[in-house]
Structures are given as structure tokens and as C-alpha cells.
Enzyme design. Structure first.
Site, PDB file in Angstrom:
ATOM      1  N   LYS A 106       0.841  -1.203   0.000  1.00 39.63           N
ATOM      2  CA  LYS A 106       0.000   0.000   0.000  1.00 39.63           C
ATOM      3  C   LYS A 106       0.877   1.253   0.000  1.00 39.63           C
ATOM      4  CE  LYS A 106      -1.859   1.897   3.586  1.00 39.63           C
ATOM      5  NZ  LYS A 106      -2.618   2.313   4.760  1.00 39.63           N
TER       6      LYS A 106
ATOM      7  N   ASP B 188      -6.096   0.793  -0.262  1.00 39.81           N
ATOM      8  CA  ASP B 188      -6.256   0.847   1.190  1.00 39.81           C
ATOM      9  C   ASP B 188      -7.652   0.318   1.519  1.00 39.81           C
ATOM     10  OD1 ASP B 188      -8.040   2.771   0.474  1.00 39.81           O
ATOM     11  OD2 ASP B 188      -7.376   4.218   1.981  1.00 39.81           O
TER      12      ASP B 188
END
Ligand code: SF4
Length: 239
Positions: free
Chosen positions: A137, A156
Site C-alpha cells: 500500500k 487501502d
């Protein structure tokens, strides 16, 4: 309010373009995610985007922004930041969540950047993943925002949730969602997916009680997995 079950979108790809175009118009004027603000403010400096992203996990945007600003006032490079003690970093970044843990990661990351990468943030995914606390991420966000990569999608919790509600993917984890999104969406949208869906997730398509009645993409959304929506009166979201 209970939501009637709807059929899953038959072909995700056909729905991506109208959704992204509607969101592009709707998020205009809404608050940007903290890392985007930092990225704009710091002229996309990869080091500051990386550190701010490390601080942002499970932390409110305003807290991340304030902590990053305090930290960068004291030290703006891997070399100067690595010279601070963990205690000093803790004091500067408090009250971000897990600040003790993050302070150790920040210091270790700065030391590695200084020793192994000549004081620069590497631009390759495999190198970024060697840094403490950096997962896909964070690496994808740094590559997209700071290095202007057009080939990465940062997934996310908001991107994962909304992509599943829209039926673009049917996945259990953000890691699976990232890989499925590369198949389900045209690459023209990859640099924008995080920004649009995070902004929408923070304002409208919230984890619980999403505001479907005021959502500009409700006609395109099969609301997969949504069982209850907000009962509050719709407020105007679109400028
Ligand atoms: S708010 Fe409701 S209609 Fe809008 S994207 Fe989320 S689940 Fe779909």
C-alpha cells in the site's frame, strides 16, 4: 434502512468509466486525503511522501498532516532524520497511532535510505518493500504520488471496500483487490483510483451506514454487501 439485494454487475469494466467520471466531478471541492495534501505541499518529494505515508496508518488525516509538518520542520532528509533519537521522533509525531512503533520504523528506514540507497528513496517496488514498515500500500502510493507512476494502484481499506461494493472485484483482502483491479479496470484510471475512492469513502461510501441516498453513482452501484444505509436526510455533496 434495509437495502434490497441487487444483482452483481455483470461486467465490471463497463461500469468503471462512468463511475470514475462521476466521481471526478463529485469530489471537486471535497477535502483531499492527507498524503495528497503533503505530496502537493512538498512538491512530490518522495522522502516526505514516504514518511508521511508511514505515519498515516490508522491515523486521522489531520493528525498525520500535523505530525508530518512538525517532523519535517526539525529534519527534512534521511541523514538528518536518522540522527534524531527514537524518543525525539516519538515526541514529534505524537499523537499518531502506534507512535512508538512508527518512530522506530522511521528511524530505521532513514538509516537504510542513507546507507543503502545514497540518501534517496528508491523508485522500484522491490527496493521499497525492503524498508521497515513499508508494504505494498505504502510503496504503491509513493510510486504513484512521488514518482508519478502510471502503473500502480494503491489499495487501502476504502479502495478495497468500495471496489467490492461496486462489483468491480470480489475479494477478501486489499492485496487480492489490488491484483484484481489491474484486470478489472482500464489503466487510464489507475493513477486516480486511490484518490477518488478514498475521498468518496471518507465522505459518502463510509464503512458503516454509507450515504447511498445522496451518492452520485447510486444508479451504477449494485451495493454488494451493503445491508444498511444512512437514515439521515441527504445533504448536498456535489458542488
Ligand atoms: S454510497 Fe452506496 S451507492 Fe454509493 S458507492 Fe457506496 S454502496 Fe454504492
Amino acid at each position: 434502512m434495509n437495502v434490497p439485494k441487487r444483482r452483481r454487475a455483470s461486467r465490471a469494466g463497463t461500469q468503471v468509466e462512468p463511475v470514475m467520471r462521476a466521481l471526478a466531478r463529485a469530489i471537486d471541492g471535497l477535502e483531499l486525503p492527507a498524503i495528497e495534501k503533503i505530496s502537493e505541499r512538498q512538491e512530490e518529494d518522495p522522502f516526505q511522501v514516504l514518511i508521511a505515508t508511514l505515519l498515516s496508518a490508522r491515523t486521522q488525516d489531520a493528525t498525520t498532516l500535523a505530525a508530518s509538518t512538525r517532523l519535517f520542520k526539525v529534519a527534512r532528509t534521511p541523514r538528518t532524520l536518522a540522527k534524531l533519537t527514537v524518543k525525539q521522533i516519538e515526541r514529534l509525531i505524537y499523537p499518531v497511532s502506534f507512535y512508538r512503533h512508527k518512530a522506530r520504523h522511521v528511524k530505521a528506514t532513514c538509516r537504510i535510505l542513507h546507507e543503502r540507497f545514497g540518501g534517496r528513496v528508491p523508485a522500484a517496488m522491490e527496493d521499497l518493500l525492503t524498508l521497515p514498515g513499508v508494504g505494498r500500500k505504502t510503496a504503491n502510493l509513493v510510486l504513484t504520488l512521488a514518482f508519478k507512476s502510471l502503473k500502480n494502484i494503491c489499495v487501502d481499506t476504502h479502495v478495497h471496500r468500495i471496489s467490492n461494493r461496486l462489483g468491480w472485484v470480489a475479494t477478501r483482502t486489499p492485496a487480492q483487490t489490488e491484483q484484481s483491479l489491474y484486470q478489472a479496470t482500464d489503466e487510464q484510471w489507475w493513477p486516480y483510483l486511490n484518490s477518488y475512492l478514498v475521498t468518496w469513502g471518507q465522505n459518502v461510501c463510509r464503512p458503516v451506514y454509507p450515504r447511498c441516498a445522496e451518492c452520485v453513482i447510486r444508479e451504477l452501484c449494485p451495493q454488494i454487501g451493503v445491508t444498511q444505509v444512512s437514515k439521515t436526510e441527504p445533504r448536498k455533496v456535489v458542488a
